[in-house]
Design an enzyme around this catalytic site. Structure first.
Site, mmCIF file in Angstrom:
data_model
loop_
_atom_site.group_PDB
_atom_site.id
_atom_site.type_symbol
_atom_site.label_atom_id
_atom_site.label_comp_id
_atom_site.label_asym_id
_atom_site.label_seq_id
_atom_site.Cartn_x
_atom_site.Cartn_y
_atom_site.Cartn_z
ATOM 1 C CG ASP A 1 -2.050 1.012 1.129
ATOM 2 O OD1 ASP A 1 -1.787 2.162 0.721
ATOM 3 O OD2 ASP A 1 -3.195 0.644 1.436
ATOM 4 C CG ASP B 1 -9.289 3.394 -2.045
ATOM 5 O OD1 ASP B 1 -8.626 3.140 -3.070
ATOM 6 O OD2 ASP B 1 -8.947 4.285 -1.236
ATOM 7 C CB CYS C 1 -23.317 24.393 -20.811
ATOM 8 S SG CYS C 1 -24.633 23.173 -21.046
#
Length: 1068
Positions: free
Chosen positions: A516, A588, A644
C-alpha cells in the site's frame, strides 16, 4: 489512547470559526481504572454534555476523525450514539468483534461482561488475547486494548454474575454466550422495562451463526434505509383528478407507489406549495399521479421541485419466549437454502438442551454426540405440531454438532459486523432493525474430502478451535499459503487480523506480501482499527503488518509501499506472481481493481474481491476457470453533468460544488503551478505556447498574466481586495451578464421558454460585510490567496469586525453587461474556450506582456500552489469551496449546505463504517477456506451483496466464464496459449493452422507485426517473432521475463472470426 491531539499540536485562536474540538466526555476513565472495575455503576458514566442541535459549529463531534462515518449516519444519529450505554456479554471471538465495532462507532460507554477465563482455544478468534492472557478473566484481558480504539468511549468491566436489574443502566444489551433459559429471563425484563432496553442474542457455532433482536413492544425507526430523500424537477402538472405530474428526463424518478411527497417552487399552481405531504400513485420513470384533485387549482406555469417525505416506522417486537415458538418470517440470505433457517432454528435450540443436559459442548468428530443432538432436534420438532418440519437434514446437524464449540474468526467477523450494526440501530433509530431471527451457515467452506475424526482432535495450539472444524491437515495448508494482499486500509486491517487468527501464512513455507503506498491519516482511525493516533503520517502497510504480527507472532508477512500497477511489474514480476496461491484485494478504486483482475487472469490466480459503500458491502470470487473475472461485468459509469450546466445553469448543490472545486483548483493550484512552470524556464514555456497556438494556450497565458499583473498581491490587503472583487465577479457580474444575454423571457430557437426546467433563473448578490456567508468567503479566499503569494497572514484577518472594516475599504468598479458575449449552452460542449482564427497572433502579444511582467518580479520569485486537502479543517480549503458553492446556490435559489456536507460532495468522500467492512472481510475469509482447500465447484462459492441498513443479504453462486468453442477445442477468458519455443512468424502461423485457425493479424503491444493484407509483411515470415517484436514494436523484454505476448486475430475455414486466447511465446 486515541483519538487525541498531542501537546503543542494546535493552539486555540480567537475569533476563528473552526477551533479544536472540545472533548465529548466530561470524564474519561483510564484503562487501569477500568481493569480494576468489576461493577458497573452510574457514577462511572460521563454526564451528558450540552449539544448544539442546530447543526452550526458542532464541537461535540470530531469531524476530522468521524467524517466517513458522519457521511453514513449524520450528526443527529451520532449524537444519539454518543448518549448511549451498551453492555456486551461474552468476550470470546464474537463478543470482542462486536465490541470493536461499537467502540469505533463512538457510543457513550461500553461495559464488557464475562465470568470466564481466557483459554488457548480462544486464540483462534479473539484478536486481543495472547498466550500471556491465558488464565485471566476475559473481560479484564480485553479492556485495555479495546480502550485504545477510542478513548472517548468509557469502557468498564463486569466479571461477576449478571442480574437483570443491572441491565437498567443500558440502552442496548448484547449476549453472545448465554443459555436460552437465562436469555428468556433477561429478555423479558428488557422487553417490559420502561423505556424498553434493546436485547440482542447472537451465537457463532463453527460454520453456523444466529442473531435474535428484540427492541421492545414499540420501537420507532427514524430512517428505514439511510438514503437521501428522492427528488424530481417538475415539467408539467395537469388540472385533473388524480393530477398527473411529469418531470424532466434529466434523471429517473425513484418514487414508489405509496410514497409521500411535498412540493416547492411551483409557479401557477401555488396551492401545492403548502408543505402538505401528498401520496404518490402509478409511479413511472419520469411521471406519477397524485392522490389530489387539482381541477380547481391554478394552472401550472413553470418550475417546481417534488421531494420525498421519509416516514418513521414503528416495529412491534415479540419477546424471545414467544418468538421461539412463533418465529415468523426468517431473514433469508441465500435463496438456494430457503429451507435452511427453520432447521437451524431447531439446531440452536437442540444445542442449548444438549449443553444443559451434558454440561459441555458436543465433541468434534463424536458420532455419539452428533446423534444425541439429532435426537434432541427430532424431539423438539415433534412438539411443534402442525409447524413441524417434514424432513430433518441429519448430515447438516452432524456438521453443526461437530463444530459447535468452535468460534471461527471469519464467522465472528461477519456476525460482529451484523450485530454491531444492530446495536447502532438500537441506540439511534437509524436504519431498519433485523426482525427478528437471522440464521446463516457456510458448510460449503468445509473441505470437499471427508474429514477423519482423528484429524479434528486438538493439538494444544492456538488453532485448536479451527482444527476442530477443518482438521489439522487443512490447518497446515493455511499456514503454508502464499498470499498477495493489495491495500492496507479499512478492508486491509480487517483482513490482516482475520488471516493472523486463522493462521494463514503462519509458517516458514507460507508468506503474506502486503503493499500500500498510502500513509495513515486521522480520518482513518474511526475504522482502520490497527492504527493509533501516534501512527499518523506513517506507512499503512508497515504499521498494519507490525500490529498483525503482534496478534500472531508466527505471521510471516512482508510489507511494501509500492502501488500495484504497470510501473511496478519489476517488483511484482513473473516469478512473484507464479509463486502465489491467492490474491486478496483490499482496494478503494476501480482502476486498481481492474489492473489486479487482469494480472490474476494472466497468471491464473484466484482473486478475492470486496468493497464497501456506507452500510452496503459486496464480495466477488474470481476463481480460475470456474467464474467470470471482475472486469467481465461493471457498473455503468457515473453520470456527469454537462459542462454548460455546471458553469452557467446549475440546478442542484452538486453542480455548485463541482463548479466550486474546479474554480478552487484553477485559482489556487493550477494557475500558480503554471506561473512556476513559466518562471522555471521562460524560453521553453513561451516556445511551447507558440507551438500550441490554440485557445487553450491563449487561456493559460491570460491567466498567468492576470495573476502576475492585474491580480498580483503584495500585501494582505491586496489579497482582501482580490477576494472581494472575486465575489462580485462570480456572484454579481457574471450573473448580470448571463441574464442580460438570456433575459427571463428568452425563448429557444423552437419557441420554448429558455429558462424552463431544469434551468433556474439566477439573481445577482449584493455584497454585505454584515452577511456572515459573504464575509467568511472573503476571509477564506484572502487567506488562501496570501498563502499562494507567501504573504504573512495577520492575526486580525480572522477577526470578523476588523476584516469587515478592511473589506469595506475596497473600491469595487461598476459593471455593465456587454452585448455579443458568447455563453456556451450546448450540453455536448467539452470546452468553454472559443477558438478564433487569430489565436496565434494573440498568443504572440500575450507572450510579450508576460515577459514584461516577469521583469518586474523579484529575483527567485515563485508561487505556492495549493493542493486541495479535504481532511484538514484548519486549512480553509473547505471554507473557501463551501463559500463558493453556497454563494452560487444563493444566485440560483438552491438550498445551501453546511461545510461538512460540502466536504462529502466536493471531497468525494466515500461513506464508510466499520461494521460493513468487518462483514465483508468475514465473508471473503469463508471463501478463502474453499480456495485453499481446492476441489470446490462453482456452485460451492458465493458472491454477496449486503445492505446492513435494510438489512438485506443476497448470496448467490458466481457466474461461470463465457466458453468459446472451435472444432474440438474450447476455452475461456482464463486460458492463455503457451508456446515454449522461439518460433518464426511462419512457424506461428502454421501452429495456428494446425488448429484450424487462419491468422490474418498479429500484434505485440500497440504495434502490428503481421497483417495478411500487407505484402511487405510477407518478408518477415522467417524472422523470429521475438526479433520482430524488438525491431518493429521496439519491445524490450525485461530480464526477469522469459516470454512475450502476442494478440492474434483469426478466422476459421468459413471466414468466421474466432476470438482466441492471448499467446505467450517463451523464447528464452
Amino acid at each position: 489512547m486515541l483519538p487525541r491531539k498531542r501537546e503543542g499540536e494546535a493552539t486555540e485562536q480567537e475569533n476563528t470559526e473552526t477551533l479544536l474540538k472540545k472533548p465529548r466526555l466530561d470524564c474519561l476513565m483510564s484503562s487501569s481504572a477500568a481493569m480494576n472495575n468489576n461493577h458497573h455503576t452510574n457514577d462511572l458514566l460521563p454526564k451528558p454534555t450540552t449539544m448544539a442541535f442546530d447543526g452550526t459549529n458542532p464541537n461535540d463531534i470530531d469531524e476530522d476523525l468521524h467524517s466517513r462515518q458522519l457521511a453514513v449516519y449524520g450528526r443527529e444519529t451520532m449524537r444519539r450514539l454518543f448518549a448511549s450505554n451498551v453492555l456486551i456479554s461474552g468476550m470470546q471471538g464474537l463478543g470482542v468483534e462486536i465490541a470493536k465495532n461499537v467502540i469505533l462507532a463512538g457510543v457513550r460507554s461500553v461495559t464488557l461482561h464475562d465470568e470466564g477465563t481466557v483459554e488457548l482455544w480462544d486464540l483462534s478468534s479473539n484478536f486481543i488475547f495472547s498466550e500471556g492472557d491465558i488464565g485471566k478473566n476475559r473481560a479484564l484481558a480485553c479492556v485495555q486494548k479495546l480502550q485504545e480504539l477510542n478513548n472517548a468511549v468509557v469502557i468498564s468491566t463486569l466479571t461477576t454474575k449478571l442480574s437483570k436489574e443491572q441491565l437498567s443502566d443500558f440502552q442496548a444489551v448484547v449476549f453472545t454466550d448465554i443459555s436460552l433459559e437465562k436469555a428468556i429471563e433477561l429478555d423479558d425484563y428488557c422487553h417490559n422495562h420502561q423505556p424498553p432496553i434493546s436485547f440482542i442474542k447472537s451465537e457463532v457455532r463453527g460454520l453456523f451463526g444466529s442473531v435474535f433482536c428484540d427492541f421492545g413492544p414499540k420501537f420507532t425507526v427514524v430512517d428505514v434505509d439511510g438514503e437521501d430523500p428522492h427528488t424530481g424537477i417538475i415539467a408539467s402538472i395537469s388540472n385533473d383528478n388524480p393530477a398527473l405530474i411529469s418531470c424532466v428526463d434529466d434523471e429517473r424518478l425513484e418514487f414508489q407507489d405509496g410514497d409521500l411527497v411535498v412540493f416547492s417552487e411551483v409557479h401557477g399552481m401555488t396551492e401545492l406549495n403548502d408543505g402538505k405531504p401528498r401520496k404518490v400513485r402509478n409511479a413511472r420513470p419520469y411521471s406519477f399521479a397524485l392522490e389530489e384533485d387539482t381541477t380547481n387549482f391554478g394552472a401550472y406555469e413553470k418550475g417546481g421541485i417534488v421531494t420525498q417525505v421519509k416516514q418513521p416506522k414503528v416495529l412491534h417486537f415479540k419477546p424471545l419466549n414467544d418468538a421461539l415458538k412463533d418465529p415468523g418470517d426468517f431473514l433469508l440470505s441465500d435463496f438456494s437454502k430457503f429451507d435452511r433457517p427453520p432447521l437451524l432454528h431447531l439446531a440452536f435450540q437442540s444445542l442449548d438442551k444438549f449443553i444443559a443436559g451434558m454440561g459441555r459442548f458436543p465433541v468434534a468428530g463424536s458420532e455419539e454426540d452428533a446423534q444425541r443432538l439429532i435426537v434432541l432436534a427430532a424431539s423438539i420438532n415433534e412438539s411443534l405440531g402442525d409447524a413441524k418440519l417434514e424432513v430433518i437434514d441429519k448430515k447438516l446437524l452432524r456438521h453443526f454438532a461437530f463444530g459447535a464449540r468452535a468460534v471461527l474468526n471469519p464467522m465472528a467477523a461477519m456476525f460482529g459486523g451484523i450485530v454491531g450494526q444492530e446495536v447502532v440501530k438500537a441506540c439511534s433509530g437509524k436504519f431498519h432493525p433485523l426482525f427478528q431471527f437471522f440464521y446463516f451457515d457456510s458448510v460449503e467452506s468445509l473441505p470437499t474430502e471427508p474429514l477423519e475424526p482423528g484429524d479434528l482432535k486438538p493439538l494444544n495450539c492456538r488453532y485448536d478451535a479451527q482444527i476442530s472444524v477443518f482438521g489439522s491437515k487443512f490447518q497446515k495448508k493455511l499456514e503454508e499459503a502464499r498470499v498477495f494482499m493489495v491495500g492496507a486500509g479499512a478492508l486491509g486491517c480487517e483482513f490482516l487480523k482475520n488471516l493472523a487468527l486463522m493462521g494463514v501464512c503462519c509458517s516458514s513455507q507460507g508468506k503474506l506480501t502486503i503493499t500500500d503506498d498510502d500513509v495513515i491519516e486521522k480520518s482513518n482511525l474511526s475504522r482502520q482499527f490497527l492504527f493509533r493516533d501516534w501512527n499518523i503520517g506513517q506507512a499503512k502497510s508497515t504499521v498494519a503488518a507490525s500490529v498483525a504480527g503482534s496478534i500472531n507472532p508466527r505471521f510471516h508477512i512482508e510489507a511494501l509501499q509500492n502501488r500495484a500497477g504497470a510501473e511496478t511489474e519489476n517488483v511484482f514480476d513473473d516469478a512473484f506472481w507464479e509463486n502465489l496461491d491467492v490474491v486478496i484485494n483490499a482496494l478503494d478504486n476501480v482502476t486498481a481493481r481492474i489492473y489486479m483482475d487482469l494480472r490474476c487472469l494472466y497468471f491464473q490466480k484466484p482473486l478475492l474481491e470486496s468493497g464497501t459503500l456506507g452500510a452496503k458491502c459486496n464480495t466477488q470470487m474470481v476463481i480460475p476457470h470456474l467464474t467470470e473475472n471482475y472486469g467481465a461485468s461493471r457498473d455503468p459509469p457515473e453520470k456527469q453533468a454537462p459542462m454548460c450546466t455546471v458553469h452557467s445553469f446549475p440546478h442542484n448543490i452538486d453542480h455548485c460544488l463541482t463548479w466550486a472545486r474546479s474554480e478552487f483548483e484553477g485559482l489556487l493550484e493550477k494557475t500558480p503551478a503554471e506561473v512556476n512552470t513559466f518562471l522555471s524556464n521562460p524560453n521553453e514555456y513561451t516556445s511551447s505556447m507558440k507551438n500550441a497556438g490554440d485557445a487553450q494556450a491563449r487561456d493559460l497565458l491570460e491567466r498567468v498574466i492576470e495573476c502576475l499583473d492585474k491580480e498580483k498581491c503584495e500585501t494582505f490587503q491586496d489579497c482582501i481586495t482580490w477576494a472581494r472583487l472575486k465575489f462580485d465577479d462570480y456572484f454579481a457580474n457574471r450573473v448580470k451578464q448571463l441574464t442580460f444575454t438570456f433575459p427571463e423571457d428568452s425563448a429557444t430557437s423552437t419557441g420554448a421558454a429558455f429558462w424552463s426546467a431544469p434551468k433556474r433563473f439566477p439573481r445577482p448578490l449584493q455584497f454585505s460585510s454584515s452577511d456572515t456567508g459573504h464575509l467568511h468567503f472573503v476571509m477564506a479566499a484572502s487567506v488562501l490567496r496570501a498563502e499562494t503569494f507567501g504573504i504573512t497572514i495577520p492575526d486580525w484577518a480572522k477577526n470578523p469586525t476588523k476584516l469587515a472594516d478592511a473589506v469595506d475599504k475596497v473600491m469595487v468598479p461598476d459593471f455593465q453587461p456587454r452585448k455579443g458575449v458568447k455563453i456556451v449552452t450546448d450540453e455536448k460542449a467539452t470546452s468553454l474556450s472559443a477558438a478564433s482564427i487569430d489565436d496565434s497572433a494573440v498568443i504572440i502579444d500575450l507572450i510579450k506582456k508576460l515577459e514584461e511582467c516577469a521583469k518586474k518580479l523579484p529575483t527567485g520569485f515563485r508561487m505556492n500552489p495549493i493542493q486541495f486537502e479535504k481532511d484538514d479543517d484548519a486549512n480553509y480549503h473547505m471554507d473557501c469551496i463551501a463559500g463558493l458553492a453556497n454563494m452560487r446556490a444563493r444566485n440560483y435559489s438552491i438550498p445551501e449546505v453546511d461545510k461538512l456536507k460540502a466536504k462529502f460532495i466536493a471531497g468525494r468522500i466515500i461513506p464508510a463504517i466499520a461494521t460493513s467492512t468487518a462483514m465483508a472481510t468475514g465473508l471473503v475469509c469463508l471463501e478463502l477456506y474453499k480456495v485453499v482447500a481446492g476441489g470446490h465447484k462453482v456452485e460451492d462459492y458465493r458472491n454477496t451483496f449486503a445492505n446492513l441498513a435494510l438489512p438485506l443479504f443476497s448470496m448467490a453462486e458466481p457466474v461461470p466464464p463465457k466458453v468459446i468453442k472451435h472444432q474440438e477445442m474450447n476455452w475461456t477468458v482464463w486460458d492463455r496459449w503457451v508456446i515454449r519455443e522461439n518460433l518464426t512468424l511462419r512457424e506461428l502461423l502454421n501452429w495456428l493452422k494446425e488448429k484450424g485457425l487462419n491468422a490474418y493479424s498479429i500484434s505485440c503491444g500497440t504495434c502490428l507485426l503481421y497483417n495478411s493484407m500487407f505484402s511487405r509483411h510477407r518478408e518477415r515470415m522467417d524472422k523470429k517473432v521475438a526479433d520482430l517484436a524488438r525491431e518493429v514494436a521496439k519491445v524490450e523484454v525485461p530480464s526477469y521475463r522469459r516470454h512475450l505476448d502476442v494478440v492474434v486475430a483469426c478466422e476459421d475455414d468459413e471466414d468466421n472470426d474466432v476470438d482466441i486466447p492471448l499467446i505467450s511465446i517463451y523464447f528464452r
